[in-house]
Design an enzyme around this catalytic site. Sequence first.
Site, PDB file in Angstrom:
ATOM      1  N   ASP A   1       0.931  -1.167  -0.305  1.00  0.00           N
ATOM      2  CA  ASP A   1       0.268   0.161  -0.449  1.00  0.00           C
ATOM      3  C   ASP A   1       0.611   1.635  -0.227  1.00  0.00           C
ATOM      4  OD1 ASP A   1       0.853   0.389   2.917  1.00  0.00           O
ATOM      5  OD2 ASP A   1      -1.382   0.581   3.555  1.00  0.00           O
TER       6      ASP A   1
ATOM      7  N   GLU B   1       4.655 -10.627   4.946  1.00  0.00           N
ATOM      8  CA  GLU B   1       3.655 -10.405   4.123  1.00  0.00           C
ATOM      9  C   GLU B   1       3.286 -11.839   2.546  1.00  0.00           C
ATOM     10  OE1 GLU B   1       0.354  -8.179   5.040  1.00  0.00           O
ATOM     11  OE2 GLU B   1       0.197  -8.230   6.742  1.00  0.00           O
TER      12      GLU B   1
ATOM     13  N   ASN C   1       1.695 -10.495  11.620  1.00  0.00           N
ATOM     14  CA  ASN C   1       0.524  -8.896  11.459  1.00  0.00           C
ATOM     15  C   ASN C   1      -1.410  -9.722  11.331  1.00  0.00           C
ATOM     16  OD1 ASN C   1       3.296  -7.979  10.603  1.00  0.00           O
ATOM     17  ND2 ASN C   1       2.808  -8.261   8.841  1.00  0.00           N
TER      18      ASN C   1
ATOM     19  N   TYR D   1      -5.228  -8.299  12.670  1.00  0.00           N
ATOM     20  CA  TYR D   1      -6.406  -7.236  11.897  1.00  0.00           C
ATOM     21  C   TYR D   1      -7.732  -7.407  12.255  1.00  0.00           C
ATOM     22  CZ  TYR D   1      -2.473  -4.288   9.922  1.00  0.00           C
ATOM     23  OH  TYR D   1      -1.170  -3.557   9.695  1.00  0.00           O
TER      24      TYR D   1
ATOM     25  N   TYR E   1      -9.695  -5.094   9.963  1.00  0.00           N
ATOM     26  CA  TYR E   1      -9.733  -5.997   8.326  1.00  0.00           C
ATOM     27  C   TYR E   1     -11.118  -7.280   8.547  1.00  0.00           C
ATOM     28  CZ  TYR E   1      -6.395  -3.313   6.006  1.00  0.00           C
ATOM     29  OH  TYR E   1      -5.225  -2.675   5.089  1.00  0.00           O
TER      30      TYR E   1
ATOM     31  N   GLU F   1       2.259  -5.978  13.308  1.00  0.00           N
ATOM     32  CA  GLU F   1       1.482  -5.182  13.682  1.00  0.00           C
ATOM     33  C   GLU F   1      -0.235  -5.841  13.737  1.00  0.00           C
ATOM     34  OE1 GLU F   1       0.442  -4.627   8.542  1.00  0.00           O
ATOM     35  OE2 GLU F   1       2.873  -4.837   8.015  1.00  0.00           O
TER      36      GLU F   1
ATOM     37  N   TRP G   1       1.054  -0.668  14.127  1.00  0.00           N
ATOM     38  CA  TRP G   1       0.946  -0.087  12.554  1.00  0.00           C
ATOM     39  C   TRP G   1       0.175   1.204  12.720  1.00  0.00           C
ATOM     40  CZ3 TRP G   1       4.212  -1.551   9.040  1.00  0.00           C
ATOM     41  CH2 TRP G   1       3.878  -1.107   8.112  1.00  0.00           C
TER      42      TRP G   1
ATOM     43  N   LYS H   1      -3.109   4.413   9.859  1.00  0.00           N
ATOM     44  CA  LYS H   1      -3.522   4.503  10.949  1.00  0.00           C
ATOM     45  C   LYS H   1      -2.067   4.743  12.137  1.00  0.00           C
ATOM     46  CE  LYS H   1      -5.670  -0.845   8.719  1.00  0.00           C
ATOM     47  NZ  LYS H   1      -4.559   0.358   7.995  1.00  0.00           N
TER      48      LYS H   1
HETATM   49  C1  GCB Z   1      -0.083  -5.129   6.075  1.00  0.00           C
HETATM   50  C2  GCB Z   1       0.691  -4.329   5.654  1.00  0.00           C
HETATM   51  C3  GCB Z   1       1.332  -3.061   5.240  1.00  0.00           C
HETATM   52  C4  GCB Z   1       0.372  -2.457   5.265  1.00  0.00           C
HETATM   53  C5  GCB Z   1      -1.124  -2.267   6.607  1.00  0.00           C
HETATM   54  C6  GCB Z   1      -2.345  -1.898   6.030  1.00  0.00           C
HETATM   55  O1  GCB Z   1      -0.357  -6.042   6.282  1.00  0.00           O
HETATM   56  O2  GCB Z   1       2.482  -5.369   5.904  1.00  0.00           O
HETATM   57  O3  GCB Z   1       2.411  -2.511   4.455  1.00  0.00           O
HETATM   58  O4  GCB Z   1      -0.363  -0.768   6.201  1.00  0.00           O
HETATM   59  O5  GCB Z   1      -1.207  -4.057   6.595  1.00  0.00           O
HETATM   60  O6  GCB Z   1      -2.165  -1.421   6.789  1.00  0.00           O
HETATM   61  O7  GCB Z   1      -3.129  -2.548   5.484  1.00  0.00           O
END
Ligand code: GCB
Length: 600
Positions: free
Chosen positions: A167, A418, A472, A474, A478, A512, A557, A576
């Site tokens: 991203d 990742e 990592n 979320y 997500y 993350e 993150w 973030k």
């Molecule tokens: C991830 C990636 C990171 C992104 C992040 C996000 O898993 O490693 O580069 O910026 O998620 O915020 O989606």
Amino acid sequence: MLNFSELYPCSNQARMAQLLDGMWKFRFDPEEKGLQEGWQHKLPDPISMPVPASFSDFFTTKEERDFCGDFWYETEVFVPREWEKQELEIRFGSITHRASVFCNGSLTATHEGGFLPVVARVTDHVKFGEVNTFVVKANNELNEESLPCGATMVLSDGRKLAKPYFDFFNYSGIQRSVWLVSKPGESIEDFSVDYELNGEDAVVHYQIMTNGDHEVSFELFDENKQQVAKSTGAKGSVTVSKAHLWNVGKAYLYQAVMRIWDGETLIDEYSSKIGIRTVKIAGKEIQINGKAVYLKGFGKHEDFEVIGRGFNWGVLKRDFECMKWIGANCFRTSHYPYAEEWYQFADEEGFLIIDEVPAVGMMRSTRNFADAGTGKFTRFFETPTVPTLLKNHLQAVEEMIVRDKNHPSVIAWSLFNEPETTSEESKDYFTAVFDAARALDPQSRPMTGAFEKNSQPELCKCYQLCDFICLNRYYGWYIKGGPEIVDAREAFLIEMNKWKDKNLNIPFVFTEFGTDTMAAEHKLPSIMWSQEYQNEYLDMNFEIFDQFEFVQGELVWNFADFQTTEGIMRVNGNKKGIFNRVRQPKSAAFVLKKRWESLD
Ligand code: GCB
């Protein structure tokens, strides 16, 4: 073996280093006609361009900001006649993503990879006592053979556009400092140190690589400039009695001075700061000098308004002040090795670094965030581009470890972010990467990589390669965000218990976890994107981390909001950050400060 020296430039009685930062000349080359038209000698109708900096955010048109393809830089430098008996190199901290370097029209170096030094030997091409022209032809296209991975599309008007499988914005240019280095023909090319602690004393094992046969000496000076050890020979060990150890938040740096001698006559000299400390994974602990340390901090980016990914001492200073204020002790150089000055300052400040190679985007679906994390398998390691990708990956790993191996701040190497890790092919690929990396580090630091959600304990074929595992995750962003956060917590717990059941007896670090948060948005009760939600999400994550003793670190993150490719998942960048892009705190910064100070 690298065929150039990556040593950071220094000036002393044997060497001179002249900084070439400033306003350079610049030209886009969308038609790729520069070489045929002889631009390597001199750029026609150039515009001005600051170095170091990314070129994108200076411009006011989209065509220039989003430029993808070839672009050229030029500068003129007077080379003094006194340097005639020396070897000359032009050294770029990095050129993103690939470059050819010309001196007075002659090609002197080519380099693939945008985040590690480019060094060109120019001795045979410079005119001493005259003004010389240095020209760089650079290119910022993405593909699946180079690191980081992505694609390049062609728009209907014929323009190329970078399509990253990650991203962060594809910032490009000469983003780090440039030096002209003059050094003797017989010179110190590299050195390495390793440590053993022995009660109050420390044994420093050293090795000095030169390109000649003359006698070599090694000396250590303490912070009061007192000599504390001395030895001769290109390889050896010295004992520092009552050694001051380099510790987390309490750095102590010795000066290592290396010289090449012809009898009494000095041939070359190189000096560098080093910190005596050990790093070890012991069961579930990450140990520095034999003591467990819990990692607290951030995944970062080199990213700032106007200068993009360009190195800037002011931004570096502010970032360290923010990280100290909040009680952090560590950061990951996500997703590429940073400018060397970041490591030098971390050495001074006692910060820990997980140093990451630019192996990001090794999963096609990460270009579409809606797909990432859904388990969609994209056969990334089964394509014909893989052998070249692996070659470039190994080269980047070697350049990173050679460049950064003597920094006490560097405690681990992250060899990917990742990728797909569930196929046999990914296992073969990463086994080759880890094997090569392990052979390179004289300090045998722990090796790891950051795993995304598809790399579940029952599916992943690569976590077995790691000395500690970086996740990592979320859950609550997500996966099952907003009102579903209770279910996110359950799903997170289920995964963590699966890892626990594996009884791996190694540390895990969250590299993350985070939520996009608009710095001005408040909502009671919370909703996603509000400051309140970021705080609730963090509290939920901390409650889970604290239940598992093998969790030995949390790098949220991200440190700050950063620029990304445009798209429906991003609002003028990734939000973030715990700090906004100009480094002011969001409300979550105070939540973290409270927790991290209490964890001391
Ligand atoms: C991830 C990636 C990171 C992104 C992040 C996000 O898993 O490693 O580069 O910026 O998620 O915020 O989606």
